[in-house]
Enzyme design. Structure first.
Site, PDB file in Angstrom:
ATOM      1  N   ASP A  79       0.843  -1.191   0.000  1.00  0.00           N
ATOM      2  CA  ASP A  79       0.000   0.000   0.000  1.00  0.00           C
ATOM      3  C   ASP A  79       0.882   1.246   0.000  1.00  0.00           C
ATOM      4  O   ASP A  79       1.944   1.255  -0.628  1.00  0.00           O
ATOM      5  CB  ASP A  79      -0.932  -0.031   1.228  1.00  0.00           C
ATOM      6  CG  ASP A  79      -2.274   0.605   0.950  1.00  0.00           C
ATOM      7  OD1 ASP A  79      -2.303   1.843   0.759  1.00  0.00           O
ATOM      8  OD2 ASP A  79      -3.295  -0.105   0.931  1.00  0.00           O
ATOM      9  N   HIS A 114      -3.704   5.697   3.790  1.00  0.00           N
ATOM     10  CA  HIS A 114      -4.457   4.521   3.337  1.00  0.00           C
ATOM     11  C   HIS A 114      -3.878   3.221   3.875  1.00  0.00           C
ATOM     12  O   HIS A 114      -4.607   2.366   4.392  1.00  0.00           O
ATOM     13  CB  HIS A 114      -4.505   4.486   1.810  1.00  0.00           C
ATOM     14  CG  HIS A 114      -5.483   3.503   1.259  1.00  0.00           C
ATOM     15  ND1 HIS A 114      -5.157   2.201   0.966  1.00  0.00           N
ATOM     16  CD2 HIS A 114      -6.799   3.631   0.960  1.00  0.00           C
ATOM     17  CE1 HIS A 114      -6.219   1.567   0.491  1.00  0.00           C
ATOM     18  NE2 HIS A 114      -7.232   2.416   0.478  1.00  0.00           N
ATOM     19  N   ASN A 209     -14.050   0.420  -6.985  1.00  0.00           N
ATOM     20  CA  ASN A 209     -15.182   1.215  -6.496  1.00  0.00           C
ATOM     21  C   ASN A 209     -15.910   1.987  -7.592  1.00  0.00           C
ATOM     22  O   ASN A 209     -16.387   3.100  -7.369  1.00  0.00           O
ATOM     23  CB  ASN A 209     -14.685   2.198  -5.429  1.00  0.00           C
ATOM     24  CG  ASN A 209     -14.016   1.505  -4.263  1.00  0.00           C
ATOM     25  OD1 ASN A 209     -14.462   0.458  -3.803  1.00  0.00           O
ATOM     26  ND2 ASN A 209     -12.926   2.082  -3.781  1.00  0.00           N
ATOM     27  N   SER A 271     -11.624  -1.263  -0.415  1.00  0.00           N
ATOM     28  CA  SER A 271     -10.335  -1.347   0.281  1.00  0.00           C
ATOM     29  C   SER A 271     -10.523  -1.877   1.693  1.00  0.00           C
ATOM     30  O   SER A 271      -9.813  -2.788   2.140  1.00  0.00           O
ATOM     31  CB  SER A 271      -9.665   0.027   0.337  1.00  0.00           C
ATOM     32  OG  SER A 271      -9.132   0.390  -0.902  1.00  0.00           O
TER      33      SER A 271
END
Length: 455
Positions: A79, A114, A209, A271
């Protein structure tokens, strides 16, 4: 304003509102079955962040943690890097590696939050007396291996081959990839995924998404467990991408987690759902260390529940796969291990499952009856071999009988002409222990039928 919604909007309260009561009367027990998944004991904490973790409460974590806490399992989070100094993560984050910013470790991220959020949903341990405040992850005793990608979150899915290989080589049993892009993976990345599969590492990725059926990567890549999101009302999140590659869904709406600046954040998307599935996989791999990655995934899919309350789904639905994860059931139910690769579709260069095969779509089968070898199943190969033996034997018998007839029998064209080879009136397939079925071109059973997802 978002923080003020916290506990007041937790799922349990939504379920017991008037809207839910009317729904119960309308559709009966099916909704009850789905609802039972998400009703957990209310938190005793006064901390608004913890109270806002409706998804964690939905899993009934106190029961889950009696079975497993993720101990002795490392989850790699590929990430944006992780803030290992966060009060809710400190001690659970390994140094890791950055493939950006000139290298170095990935455990002191102070910008993009994130990766920190994903790590906290997996292995956050809270803080304060009794760890009652802050973010608690679903697998609080798991270790996080942070691996910072070349690109910041929101870029494409490329350039993660080195990150995947690093995670595999540094002890990860689960790799969380909460990112998605429209570009198919490079050959190097496909090779890295195959490497992870051969090393028995479970790769988990979010579907994206956009709310469309467009396959995004790495989730759509063979060898990866693709995850969609479910909303607070128990239905598939509207923005969750879908397709035949989806295997599971998990909570992904209004999810509180840890951050960098500020210290906490709330987000919606696949996520967060991916992080919860990775955490559930860590729980399973901790309690059942002898299971393969695919068999761990099998426990999650076998115990999942669809949004309308169905369990034991035979084929994954394009919207929700096998359903919403139920970690406690995955840890506590008596489930046969199944095939080595479980519900995962395998990369072309991966090792074939031990004692089990793949179906026509490349999915691991339960009994190995249709293992593919060079495009044909072992039964097909055996049948063809047997057919060759029959033909050869028939030719030999025919030659011998013909020679004998020429020596001792009636002249050609007499009563013996046209007698079925191998015996009067006895079909050769019955003599050799098998019987051809209509539509079956050989002496072997037809291949098991395959069903498209959702059928």
């Amino acid at each position: 304003m978002a923080f003020e919604l916290g506990a007041a909007a937790c799922w349990g309260e939504v379920l017991y509102g008037m809207g839910f009561t009317r729904t119960l009367r309308a559709v009966g027990g099916v909704v009850v079955a789905g609802a039972l998944l998400f009703v957990g004991a209310p938190s005793a904490s006064a901390d608004y962040i913890r109270d806002g973790q409706w998804a964690l409460d939905a899993f009934n974590p106190q029961k889950v943690w009696k079975e497993s806490t993720g101990k002795n399992v490392t989850v790699a989070v590929i990430d944006s890097g992780v803030n290992g100094d966060h009060v809710d993560l400190k001690g659970n984050v390994l140094p890791g590696k950055s493939f950006a910013d000139g290298g170095g470790t990935a455990d002191h991220e102070s910008g993009d939050d994130h990766g920190t959020a994903m790590a906290a949903l997996i292995a956050g341990h809270g803080h304060g007396p009794g760890h009652a405040d802050g973010i608690m992850g679903l697998a609080p005793d798991a270790k996080i291996l942070p691996v910072k990608r070349n690109e910041t979150f929101g870029g494409d899915a490329n350039e993660v081959d080195g990150a995947i290989r690093y995670a595999v080589d540094h002890g990860a049993k689960v790799i969380n990839m909460s990112f998605a892009g429209p570009y198919e993976l490079t050959e190097g990345e496909k090779s890295a995924i195959g490497y992870a599969v051969k090393k028995d590492v479970l790769l988990v990725a979010g579907s994206g998404n956009d709310g469309t059926g467009e396959p995004l990567y790495p989730a759509a890549e063979p060898g990866v467990l693709a995850v969609g999101a479910v909303a607070e009302d128990g239905q598939v999140l509207g923005k969750s991408n879908y397709g035949s590659h989806i295997r599971l869904i998990a909570p992904g709406e209004r999810i509180y987690s840890a951050g960098t600046h500020p210290k906490y954040r709330q987000a919606t998307g696949t996520s967060d759902a991916t992080a919860y599935v990775s955490a559930a996989a860590a729980l399973v791999r901790s309690k059942f260390p002898d299971l393969t990655a695919g068999q761990a995934a099998n426990r999650l899919t076998k115990t999942a529940i669809s949004p309308d309350g169905r369990t034991g789904i035979a084929s994954p639905d394009p919207k929700y796969g096998y359903g919403v994860i139920r970690p406690y059931r995955a840890l506590s139910e008596d489930i046969p291990p199944g095939a080595k690769n479980g519900p995962l579709t395998m990369p072309e260069d991966s090792d074939p499952p031990a004692g089990a095969g793949t179906d026509a779509e490349g999915n691991g089968t339960r009994d190995g009856a249709s293992e593919v070898v060079g495009g044909l199943s072992p039964l097909a190969v055996a049948g063809m071999a047997l057919g060759v033996v029959v033909v050869v034997l028939g030719v030999v018998i025919g030659v011998v009988v013909g020679q004998k007839k020429r020596r001792n029998g009636p002249p050609p064209g007499g009563p013996a002409f046209g007698v079925p080879m191998g015996g009067v009136g006895v079909p050769p397939q019955q003599q050799f222990g098998y019987d051809q079925q209509p539509g079956n071109p050989g002496p072997y059973p037809p291949a098991p039928p395959t069903h498209p997802p959702g059928q």
